[in-house]
Design an enzyme around this catalytic site. Sequence first.
Site, PDB file in Angstrom:
ATOM      1  N   LYS A  63      31.704  65.574  40.404  1.00  0.00           N
ATOM      2  CA  LYS A  63      31.346  64.169  40.141  1.00  0.00           C
ATOM      3  C   LYS A  63      29.874  63.952  39.746  1.00  0.00           C
ATOM      4  O   LYS A  63      29.545  64.119  38.599  1.00  0.00           O
ATOM      5  CB  LYS A  63      31.756  63.308  41.330  1.00  0.00           C
ATOM      6  CG  LYS A  63      33.290  63.195  41.441  1.00  0.00           C
ATOM      7  CD  LYS A  63      33.771  61.957  42.176  1.00  0.00           C
ATOM      8  CE  LYS A  63      35.234  61.709  41.902  1.00  0.00           C
ATOM      9  NZ  LYS A  63      36.154  62.375  42.833  1.00  0.00           N
ATOM     10  N   PHE A  72      41.567  63.995  50.027  1.00  0.00           N
ATOM     11  CA  PHE A  72      41.774  64.171  48.590  1.00  0.00           C
ATOM     12  C   PHE A  72      40.859  65.272  48.078  1.00  0.00           C
ATOM     13  O   PHE A  72      39.651  65.211  48.254  1.00  0.00           O
ATOM     14  CB  PHE A  72      41.491  62.878  47.815  1.00  0.00           C
ATOM     15  CG  PHE A  72      41.766  63.038  46.344  1.00  0.00           C
ATOM     16  CD1 PHE A  72      43.065  62.973  45.853  1.00  0.00           C
ATOM     17  CD2 PHE A  72      40.731  63.294  45.442  1.00  0.00           C
ATOM     18  CE1 PHE A  72      43.326  63.153  44.496  1.00  0.00           C
ATOM     19  CE2 PHE A  72      40.998  63.471  44.084  1.00  0.00           C
ATOM     20  CZ  PHE A  72      42.299  63.397  43.615  1.00  0.00           C
ATOM     21  N   ASP A 119      34.070  69.397  51.321  1.00  0.00           N
ATOM     22  CA  ASP A 119      34.262  68.848  49.991  1.00  0.00           C
ATOM     23  C   ASP A 119      33.257  67.724  49.807  1.00  0.00           C
ATOM     24  O   ASP A 119      33.450  66.616  50.323  1.00  0.00           O
ATOM     25  CB  ASP A 119      35.704  68.339  49.830  1.00  0.00           C
ATOM     26  CG  ASP A 119      35.952  67.769  48.432  1.00  0.00           C
ATOM     27  OD1 ASP A 119      34.967  67.504  47.708  1.00  0.00           O
ATOM     28  OD2 ASP A 119      37.130  67.571  48.089  1.00  0.00           O
TER      29      ASP A 119
HETATM   30  C1  LIG Z   1      37.248  63.322  42.777  1.00  0.00           C
HETATM   31  C2  LIG Z   1      37.370  64.266  43.901  1.00  0.00           C
HETATM   32  C3  LIG Z   1      37.923  65.549  43.733  1.00  0.00           C
HETATM   33  C4  LIG Z   1      38.528  66.004  42.437  1.00  0.00           C
HETATM   34  O1  LIG Z   1      37.588  66.094  41.418  1.00  0.00           O
HETATM   35  P1  LIG Z   1      38.097  66.166  39.893  1.00  0.00           P
HETATM   36  O2  LIG Z   1      36.820  66.396  39.127  1.00  0.00           O
HETATM   37  O3  LIG Z   1      38.770  64.891  39.580  1.00  0.00           O
HETATM   38  O4  LIG Z   1      39.015  67.322  39.796  1.00  0.00           O
HETATM   39  C5  LIG Z   1      37.939  66.393  44.820  1.00  0.00           C
HETATM   40  N1  LIG Z   1      37.451  66.004  46.007  1.00  0.00           N
HETATM   41  C6  LIG Z   1      36.905  64.793  46.210  1.00  0.00           C
HETATM   42  C7  LIG Z   1      36.363  64.432  47.550  1.00  0.00           C
HETATM   43  C8  LIG Z   1      36.865  63.872  45.175  1.00  0.00           C
HETATM   44  O5  LIG Z   1      36.349  62.660  45.373  1.00  0.00           O
END
Ligand SMILES: *Cc1c(COP(=O)(O)O)cnc(C)c1O
Length: 411
Positions: free
Chosen positions: A261, A146, A232
């Site tokens: 986050k 994700f 990520d």
């Molecule tokens: C939440 C998340 C995203 C997306 O972040 P947003 O601020 O909601 O756009 C991308 N990568 C990971 C691993 C996430 O947990």
Amino acid sequence: MSELSTHGEAGLSRGAVALQRYEHSVMGTFGTPLRVLTHGAGSYVWDADGNRYLDLLGGIAVNALGHAHPAWVDAVSKQAATLAHVSNFFATPTQIELAEKLLDLACAPAGSRVFFTNSGAEAAEAAFKMARKTGKRRIIALENSFHGRTMGALALTGKPTIREPFAPLPAGVEFVPRDDIDALVAAATAGDLAAIVLEPIQGEAGVRPLSHAYLELARELATRHQALLVFDEVQTGVGRTGAWFAHQLHGVQPDAMMLAKGLGGGFPIGALVAFGERAGSLLGKGEHGSTFGGNPLATAAALATITTIENAGILDNVKSVGEQLRAGLGAIPGVAEVRGEGLLLGVGLATPVSARVAAAAIDAGFIVNAPGPDTIRLAPALTLTSDEAQTFIAWLATYAAAQPFDSVAAS
Ligand SMILES: *Cc1c(COP(=O)(O)O)cnc(C)c1O
């Protein structure tokens, strides 16, 4: 229609009235909200009907310092009263200081640079554009990954159900199964490789860490094929795992790292940290931008978050309370395993009953979530105390005894 509290129609609680208004005014992308929350302090939040909850989800790994932490409130308030926003035609002290701080915490080599965004998805977009600028076309990402909901971030996301309605997405991304060494080698060797993109711990997939060997192999393959290794760390970064960044637990340095986050402790901000001269200079003048990206208010919030984590010894708390939760929850009958690191934990249940467990938890005053049918996720404030952790362990043990997880029939 102003204050929620002015609505006291017969028979409906304040929360129920507010939910009705929500459903008639806010787009339905998130489904029905679980509660209407009005305020918080530390690891606790309160709903519109005055009920208190121990927040073990932390706004999905966002509220690193909990709610209304005095140092964060002070920094954000002072910055709001000083200089909230300027355009990126100008630099500001907090932006410079935050960029330097991130490079320092990431042990980034000379030539490394930071691009500021407003969200995780935008950090993914920046990484995607950086990969395109290598002049190569293929990107390897992982099944079940994700990376966010914008079109580029979605193109990197390995969840068919959320991708397919939005086809066609930007091209060139291929998915391989997590921790499958042969599949990664085969995909990397097929030529024209721009980047390998992965989460060191797959958060939305149910808190599933990649193996050390797999991360090392990804590093080796990216280097060999002159591709970018992109981690990520939107969910795992900024102290969440007990290290500043999860890749530091493995000693595997990426070429770029996505953050968001927890970075702003509740203020929206993201970043792409590019390691070294090559990655640090791939996106040049006029090739990317953002109106809000790295504005003074957001960078002041992030600086306050980071310096508080640093000064208050919070990383040690993440490790010790994380271990306590892991041991305590792991000992509960029907808990098959506890995955993750620090205070990013996936509690794996023996049967797919996580939805009913999460619902029972909130009714009992604990906010958790169920990212998969057999997983409960915890991503609380990094300041969660041992006593607070213990109340949840005790509740889950009692609940598991009354409604066993190893019998689906109980659901
Ligand atoms: C939440 C998340 C995203 C997306 O972040 P947003 O601020 O909601 O756009 C991308 N990568 C990971 C691993 C996430 O947990």
